[in-house]
Scaffold this motif. Sequence first.
Motif, PDB file in Angstrom:
ATOM      1  N   THR A  81      56.622  -5.430  84.252  1.00 16.05           N
ATOM      2  CA  THR A  81      56.323  -5.828  82.877  1.00 16.05           C
ATOM      3  C   THR A  81      54.865  -5.543  82.523  1.00 16.05           C
ATOM      4  O   THR A  81      54.560  -5.120  81.405  1.00 16.05           O
ATOM      5  N   THR A  82      53.959  -5.777  83.468  1.00 17.19           N
ATOM      6  CA  THR A  82      52.537  -5.501  83.222  1.00 17.19           C
ATOM      7  C   THR A  82      52.302  -4.016  83.031  1.00 17.19           C
ATOM      8  O   THR A  82      51.593  -3.596  82.101  1.00 17.19           O
ATOM      9  N   TYR A  83      52.890  -3.202  83.907  1.00 12.55           N
ATOM     10  CA  TYR A  83      52.751  -1.750  83.779  1.00 12.55           C
ATOM     11  C   TYR A  83      53.305  -1.278  82.438  1.00 12.55           C
ATOM     12  O   TYR A  83      52.709  -0.419  81.772  1.00 12.55           O
ATOM     13  N   ASP A  84      54.426  -1.836  82.026  1.00 10.32           N
ATOM     14  CA  ASP A  84      55.042  -1.451  80.758  1.00 10.32           C
ATOM     15  C   ASP A  84      54.111  -1.737  79.589  1.00 10.32           C
ATOM     16  O   ASP A  84      53.929  -0.900  78.692  1.00 10.32           O
ATOM     17  N   VAL A  85      53.477  -2.919  79.587  1.00 12.75           N
ATOM     18  CA  VAL A  85      52.552  -3.279  78.504  1.00 12.75           C
ATOM     19  C   VAL A  85      51.360  -2.325  78.473  1.00 12.75           C
ATOM     20  O   VAL A  85      50.995  -1.783  77.418  1.00 12.75           O
ATOM     21  N   TYR A  86      50.746  -2.080  79.630  1.00 14.83           N
ATOM     22  CA  TYR A  86      49.576  -1.202  79.689  1.00 14.83           C
ATOM     23  C   TYR A  86      49.945   0.231  79.281  1.00 14.83           C
ATOM     24  O   TYR A  86      49.201   0.898  78.569  1.00 14.83           O
ATOM     25  N   ARG A  87      51.088   0.707  79.755  1.00 13.67           N
ATOM     26  CA  ARG A  87      51.525   2.067  79.442  1.00 13.67           C
ATOM     27  C   ARG A  87      51.754   2.230  77.941  1.00 13.67           C
ATOM     28  O   ARG A  87      51.359   3.239  77.351  1.00 13.67           O
ATOM     29  N   ARG A  88      52.381   1.239  77.316  1.00 13.05           N
ATOM     30  CA  ARG A  88      52.659   1.344  75.873  1.00 13.05           C
ATOM     31  C   ARG A  88      51.371   1.290  75.052  1.00 13.05           C
ATOM     32  O   ARG A  88      51.229   2.017  74.074  1.00 13.05           O
ATOM     33  N   ILE A  89      50.439   0.424  75.426  1.00 12.72           N
ATOM     34  CA  ILE A  89      49.179   0.336  74.682  1.00 12.72           C
ATOM     35  C   ILE A  89      48.388   1.632  74.817  1.00 12.72           C
ATOM     36  O   ILE A  89      47.847   2.154  73.829  1.00 12.72           O
ATOM     37  N   ALA A  90      48.324   2.156  76.047  1.00 11.29           N
ATOM     38  CA  ALA A  90      47.594   3.410  76.262  1.00 11.29           C
ATOM     39  C   ALA A  90      48.236   4.549  75.484  1.00 11.29           C
ATOM     40  O   ALA A  90      47.535   5.357  74.859  1.00 11.29           O
ATOM     41  N   GLY A  91      49.560   4.633  75.504  1.00 12.80           N
ATOM     42  CA  GLY A  91      50.253   5.725  74.836  1.00 12.80           C
ATOM     43  C   GLY A  91      50.269   5.609  73.330  1.00 12.80           C
ATOM     44  O   GLY A  91      50.284   6.626  72.622  1.00 12.80           O
ATOM     45  N   ARG A  92      50.253   4.386  72.822  1.00 12.14           N
ATOM     46  CA  ARG A  92      50.368   4.187  71.375  1.00 12.14           C
ATOM     47  C   ARG A  92      49.020   4.166  70.664  1.00 12.14           C
ATOM     48  O   ARG A  92      48.906   4.629  69.520  1.00 12.14           O
ATOM     49  N   TYR A  93      47.987   3.662  71.331  1.00 11.28           N
ATOM     50  CA  TYR A  93      46.700   3.482  70.646  1.00 11.28           C
ATOM     51  C   TYR A  93      45.537   4.233  71.305  1.00 11.28           C
ATOM     52  O   TYR A  93      44.796   4.940  70.619  1.00 11.28           O
ATOM     53  N   VAL A  94      45.376   4.083  72.611  1.00 10.92           N
ATOM     54  CA  VAL A  94      44.167   4.581  73.273  1.00 10.92           C
ATOM     55  C   VAL A  94      44.150   6.109  73.350  1.00 10.92           C
ATOM     56  O   VAL A  94      43.202   6.761  72.894  1.00 10.92           O
ATOM     57  N   ILE A  95      45.167   6.691  73.945  1.00 10.27           N
ATOM     58  CA  ILE A  95      45.177   8.141  74.169  1.00 10.27           C
ATOM     59  C   ILE A  95      45.194   8.937  72.871  1.00 10.27           C
ATOM     60  O   ILE A  95      44.454   9.923  72.737  1.00 10.27           O
ATOM     61  N   PRO A  96      46.012   8.572  71.849  1.00 10.76           N
ATOM     62  CA  PRO A  96      46.001   9.352  70.606  1.00 10.76           C
ATOM     63  C   PRO A  96      44.639   9.407  69.920  1.00 10.76           C
ATOM     64  O   PRO A  96      44.288  10.418  69.307  1.00 10.76           O
ATOM     65  N   GLU A  97      43.854   8.334  70.005  1.00  5.03           N
ATOM     66  CA  GLU A  97      42.582   8.276  69.291  1.00  5.03           C
ATOM     67  C   GLU A  97      41.379   8.666  70.151  1.00  5.03           C
ATOM     68  O   GLU A  97      40.434   9.285  69.662  1.00  5.03           O
ATOM     69  N   LEU A  98      41.398   8.324  71.428  1.00  6.11           N
ATOM     70  CA  LEU A  98      40.229   8.541  72.283  1.00  6.11           C
ATOM     71  C   LEU A  98      40.499   9.490  73.440  1.00  6.11           C
ATOM     72  O   LEU A  98      39.576   9.835  74.180  1.00  6.11           O
ATOM     73  N   GLY A  99      41.736   9.914  73.608  1.00  8.83           N
ATOM     74  CA  GLY A  99      42.114  10.690  74.785  1.00  8.83           C
ATOM     75  C   GLY A  99      41.362  11.986  74.978  1.00  8.83           C
ATOM     76  O   GLY A  99      41.130  12.413  76.113  1.00  8.83           O
ATOM     77  N   ASN A 100      40.960  12.650  73.909  1.00 12.04           N
ATOM     78  CA  ASN A 100      40.285  13.949  74.019  1.00 12.04           C
ATOM     79  C   ASN A 100      38.765  13.839  74.125  1.00 12.04           C
ATOM     80  O   ASN A 100      38.068  14.863  74.152  1.00 12.04           O
ATOM     81  N   TYR A 101      38.244  12.622  74.170  1.00  2.62           N
ATOM     82  CA  TYR A 101      36.810  12.423  74.384  1.00  2.62           C
ATOM     83  C   TYR A 101      36.533  12.308  75.884  1.00  2.62           C
ATOM     84  O   TYR A 101      37.364  11.811  76.651  1.00  2.62           O
ATOM     85  N   ARG A 102      35.364  12.807  76.291  1.00  3.32           N
ATOM     86  CA  ARG A 102      34.930  12.609  77.663  1.00  3.32           C
ATOM     87  C   ARG A 102      34.649  11.123  77.873  1.00  3.32           C
ATOM     88  O   ARG A 102      34.238  10.419  76.944  1.00  3.32           O
ATOM     89  N   ALA A 103      34.870  10.659  79.086  1.00  2.00           N
ATOM     90  CA  ALA A 103      34.697   9.237  79.368  1.00  2.00           C
ATOM     91  C   ALA A 103      33.281   8.768  79.041  1.00  2.00           C
ATOM     92  O   ALA A 103      33.089   7.669  78.512  1.00  2.00           O
ATOM     93  N   ASP A 104      32.270   9.614  79.355  1.00  2.00           N
ATOM     94  CA  ASP A 104      30.893   9.200  79.084  1.00  2.00           C
ATOM     95  C   ASP A 104      30.521   9.311  77.609  1.00  2.00           C
ATOM     96  O   ASP A 104      29.415   8.963  77.219  1.00  2.00           O
ATOM     97  N   GLU A 105      31.447   9.802  76.777  1.00  2.00           N
ATOM     98  CA  GLU A 105      31.210   9.860  75.334  1.00  2.00           C
ATOM     99  C   GLU A 105      31.686   8.588  74.633  1.00  2.00           C
ATOM    100  O   GLU A 105      31.419   8.403  73.443  1.00  2.00           O
ATOM    101  N   ILE A 106      32.374   7.716  75.358  1.00  2.00           N
ATOM    102  CA  ILE A 106      32.863   6.471  74.763  1.00  2.00           C
ATOM    103  C   ILE A 106      31.730   5.456  74.784  1.00  2.00           C
ATOM    104  O   ILE A 106      31.578   4.669  75.729  1.00  2.00           O
ATOM    105  N   THR A 107      30.917   5.488  73.773  1.00  2.00           N
ATOM    106  CA  THR A 107      29.783   4.584  73.646  1.00  2.00           C
ATOM    107  C   THR A 107      30.231   3.299  72.954  1.00  2.00           C
ATOM    108  O   THR A 107      31.339   3.230  72.405  1.00  2.00           O
ATOM    109  N   PRO A 108      29.389   2.264  72.965  1.00  2.00           N
ATOM    110  CA  PRO A 108      29.736   1.052  72.219  1.00  2.00           C
ATOM    111  C   PRO A 108      30.023   1.340  70.749  1.00  2.00           C
ATOM    112  O   PRO A 108      30.908   0.723  70.153  1.00  2.00           O
ATOM    113  N   GLU A 109      29.276   2.290  70.169  1.00  2.00           N
ATOM    114  CA  GLU A 109      29.503   2.657  68.767  1.00  2.00           C
ATOM    115  C   GLU A 109      30.865   3.313  68.592  1.00  2.00           C
ATOM    116  O   GLU A 109      31.577   3.054  67.609  1.00  2.00           O
ATOM    117  N   LYS A 110      31.226   4.176  69.545  1.00  2.00           N
ATOM    118  CA  LYS A 110      32.526   4.846  69.488  1.00  2.00           C
ATOM    119  C   LYS A 110      33.659   3.829  69.614  1.00  2.00           C
ATOM    120  O   LYS A 110      34.666   3.909  68.907  1.00  2.00           O
TER     121      LYS A 110
END
Length: 370
Positions: A81-110
């Motif tokens: 259940t935990t994996y399912d929640v994390y996978r859905r959040i990452a796939g629905r919100y995180v990756i579509p908006e931030l997925g193509n940024y480099r990890a070190d480009e994710i600043t507090p402002e970003k």
Amino acid sequence: MARAGSNIYKRKDGRYEGRILLGKDDRNRPRYLSVYAKTLRDVRRKMDDLKAKAKEEKSSPLLCECAERWLESGRRYWKPTTYDVYRRIAGRYVIPELGNYRADEITPEKLSGFSDGLSKSPGKTLSDRYKKYICSLVRRILMAEGIQICPQLPEFHIVHKEMLLPGNDDLNRLEEYLLEHLEESTCLGILLVRYTGIRIGELCALKWGDIDLERGILTVRRNLQRVRIYEEDGAEAGAGSGKTKISVQLPKTANSFRIIPLADGLLKILRIHARGPQEYMVSGKHTEWAEVRTVQYRFAAILKKCGLQPFHFHLLRHSFASDCIHRGCDIKSLSEILGHSSAQVTMNIYVHSNMYVKKEMMNLICEIAE
């Protein structure tokens, strides 16, 4: 050798040698990589190519790659259940908006801009509490890569709404119905929740063998939930098919594995209706067990038969906790019965005032004669 530029020398054999500083060795001496060419232009081109390649290799990976690594590395330790929640959040919100940024480009402002964008996303409006949860997930992904994004998340205005619990009259009417229909396993299970505060998933996973009728105790060992099926690469099995499965797993947290003493009156009822130790407390129509969604549907139907306004099944747990406090139960004992990590969690989430208690408090203050 004659110098022909910054770290470029002309050798005696006529070739040019360019030296690229790689760093320092364990004795703090500079380490170089040499490249050779017949012309000054060619040696500079080779040096530029190597520097660009080194810079590319040193740059941080894309956030989508970090997310996949984090999900797969944690999958072996998390509950389905935990994996399912994390996978859905990452796939629905995180990756579509931030997925193509480099990890070190994710600043507090970003991250703050990402949070603002969640408010404008089409479809269901997200609460500030849920947006904070999503942003904390981004930070956990980055921390797994060794990137400390910021000590604090963006500011969220989380409104703590007062939860309206079912009134005593409604609970009494519900209890009357349950006591009249104890031959139905669902009614017996709901009555058990009413006076133990166990979660609905714990009820669905509960077997009669988990109840010691001699000692008068109930042991919470399992939690039953329906989860999505994922392939090894994290993709949803049969993408678009919505394939799921029933997962009987350990309780929600380590503290959720607990022993609950049963009230004498409830214990008497359980002894009358007890079945075999391997049978589930609440049975399904076509299965030995009833899943969470089925129990929720049955509960809604019972409320309708009782002529009560519908309320969420989980409010039975809230009502149990509040009743215990109002009747003088100490918070530490209640916390252990509910399976919380601390008494503070119990106070913050599950203890609510009700109108009856507020009325009594007002009468204590006001001494005007009736």
